[in-house]
Scaffold this active site. Structure first.
Site, PDB file in Angstrom:
ATOM      1  N   ASN A   9       8.000  50.421  -7.823  1.00  0.00           N
ATOM      2  CA  ASN A   9       8.329  49.402  -6.804  1.00  0.00           C
ATOM      3  C   ASN A   9       7.727  50.143  -5.395  1.00  0.00           C
ATOM      4  OD1 ASN A   9       9.266  47.613  -5.167  1.00  0.00           O
ATOM      5  ND2 ASN A   9      11.288  47.931  -5.328  1.00  0.00           N
ATOM      6  N   LYS A  11       7.427  48.754  -2.926  1.00  0.00           N
ATOM      7  CA  LYS A  11       7.954  48.215  -1.449  1.00  0.00           C
ATOM      8  C   LYS A  11       7.000  47.748  -0.666  1.00  0.00           C
ATOM      9  CE  LYS A  11      12.285  50.419  -2.841  1.00  0.00           C
ATOM     10  NZ  LYS A  11      13.363  51.015  -2.319  1.00  0.00           N
ATOM     11  N   HIS A  95      16.859  42.691  -5.795  1.00  0.00           N
ATOM     12  CA  HIS A  95      16.791  44.032  -5.291  1.00  0.00           C
ATOM     13  C   HIS A  95      17.790  44.077  -4.169  1.00  0.00           C
ATOM     14  CE1 HIS A  95      15.697  47.923  -3.382  1.00  0.00           C
ATOM     15  NE2 HIS A  95      15.304  48.153  -4.656  1.00  0.00           N
ATOM     16  N   GLU A  97      17.554  45.378  -1.322  1.00  0.00           N
ATOM     17  CA  GLU A  97      17.183  45.237  -0.191  1.00  0.00           C
ATOM     18  C   GLU A  97      16.886  43.676   0.200  1.00  0.00           C
ATOM     19  OE1 GLU A  97      13.855  47.692  -0.604  1.00  0.00           O
ATOM     20  OE2 GLU A  97      15.202  49.426  -0.608  1.00  0.00           O
ATOM     21  N   GLU A 167      21.019  49.610 -10.365  1.00  0.00           N
ATOM     22  CA  GLU A 167      20.908  50.314  -9.122  1.00  0.00           C
ATOM     23  C   GLU A 167      21.925  50.489  -8.266  1.00  0.00           C
ATOM     24  OE1 GLU A 167      16.227  50.381  -8.607  1.00  0.00           O
ATOM     25  OE2 GLU A 167      17.141  48.609  -7.396  1.00  0.00           O
ATOM     26  N   GLY A 173      17.036  55.300  -1.986  1.00  0.00           N
ATOM     27  CA  GLY A 173      16.276  56.089  -1.271  1.00  0.00           C
ATOM     28  C   GLY A 173      17.046  56.950  -0.487  1.00  0.00           C
ATOM     29  N   SER A 212      16.877  56.861  -6.553  1.00  0.00           N
ATOM     30  CA  SER A 212      16.399  58.441  -6.318  1.00  0.00           C
ATOM     31  C   SER A 212      16.026  58.741  -7.424  1.00  0.00           C
ATOM     32  CB  SER A 212      17.389  59.053  -5.736  1.00  0.00           C
ATOM     33  OG  SER A 212      17.695  58.626  -4.319  1.00  0.00           O
TER      34      SER A 212
HETATM   35  P1  PGA Z   1      14.207  55.000  -4.809  1.00  0.00           P
HETATM   36  O1  PGA Z   1      14.228  53.307  -4.816  1.00  0.00           O
HETATM   37  O2  PGA Z   1      13.672  55.524  -6.192  1.00  0.00           O
HETATM   38  O3  PGA Z   1      13.469  55.248  -3.479  1.00  0.00           O
HETATM   39  O4  PGA Z   1      15.696  55.480  -4.710  1.00  0.00           O
HETATM   40  C1  PGA Z   1      14.693  52.620  -5.866  1.00  0.00           C
HETATM   41  C2  PGA Z   1      14.357  51.289  -5.882  1.00  0.00           C
HETATM   42  O5  PGA Z   1      14.655  50.693  -4.590  1.00  0.00           O
HETATM   43  O6  PGA Z   1      14.226  50.486  -6.801  1.00  0.00           O
END
Ligand code: PGA
Length: 256
Positions: A9, A11, A95, A97, A167, A173, A212
């Site tokens: 992803n 983003k 997601h 976010e 997740e 992140g 992560s």
């Molecule tokens: P990350 O993000 O691997 O940077 O923790 C995972 C995600 O948001 O799907």
């Protein structure tokens, strides 16, 4: 046997020329692994069509990070699943976010899942508890609610087109991934919910871990029996890191 799936992803990263150049590099680096797993890149919508062209004829697939629940109309700034139909393979829905920064509700996410299936897209449905919910011991309740709401009224026959990404929000992140054991245990709960809903088909559905994931922890996560792959954010932006995660998925021995 469930075939592993690794999704990157991106983003809101890369300019269009950067994204195209990166997709080309991924194509060369990752093609050798594609006979053992599904590999999906999720670029920003603006470059999705061009990247689908760059990857055409190779086994890497593309997905959108977001789309509307409507097929067309006066929805400024949105893209419709109908626009993705026929050339884009996956749609990421739910997601954290999108849930937190854009206030997407369970009800809206359910409409997005319906719209994606109506247009022939496969869905990666992301869900997971926040740190507060985690600390209050509410993980099970939150996941049960998110899953059943997003899948409300979904035809059982669509199970094969659905992948779940667990997740934990506190792991996204932050550099603080869930332990493999914790992730596996929570994904076991998701598995039981899927089997309750889709019966035998629920055992064939993939559940990914996200939050992560790095080259350093990918293998130990994917060695867990319920972890069928990863949804990767930050580490998907570096070719060497993403390649190592893809390699880890290819190396896991899975029972036939
Ligand atoms: P990350 O993000 O691997 O940077 O923790 C995972 C995600 O948001 O799907």
């Amino acid at each position: 046997m469930r075939r592993p799936l690794i999704a990157g992803n991106w983003k809101m990263h890369f300019t269009v020329p950067e994204g195209l150049e990166y997709a080309l590099r991924l194509r060369h680096a990752l093609e050798p692994f594609a006979d053992r797993e599904d590999i999906v890149v999720l670029p920003p919508s603006l470059m999705l069509w061009e990247i689908a062209n760059v990857l055409r004829g190779c086994p890497l697939e593309v997905g959108a990070q977001n789309a509307s629940w409507e097929d067309q109309g006066p929805f400024t700034g949105e893209i419709a699943p109908k626009m993705l139909a026929g050339w884009c393979h996956y749609l990421l829905i739910g997601h954290s976010e999108r849930r937190q920064l854009f206030n997407e509700t369970d009800e809206q996410l359910n409409r997005k899942v319906q719209a994606a299936f109506r247009n022939g897209l496969k869905v990666v449905l992301a869900l997971g508890e926040t740190l507060e919910e985690h600390e209050l011991g509410r993980t099970q309740e939150v996941i049960t609610r998110q899953l059943s709401a997003a899948l409300y009224d979904i035809d059982v026959k669509r199970a094969a087109d659905l992948t779940i990404a667990y997740e934990p929000v506190w792991a996204i992140g932050t550099g603080r991934a869930a332990t493999p054991e914790y992730a596996n245990e929570t994904m076991g709960l998701i598995r039981r919910l899927l089997v309750g809903r889709f019966e035998q088909l629920g055992t064939d559905m993939r559940i990914l871990y996200g939050g992560s994931v790095t080259p350093a922890n990918a293998r130990s996560l994917m060695d867990q029996p319920e972890i069928d792959g990863a949804l990767v954010g930050g580490a998907s932006l570096k070719q060497t890191d993403f390649t190592e995660i893809v390699r880890a998925a290819a190396e896991v021995d899975r029972p036939a």
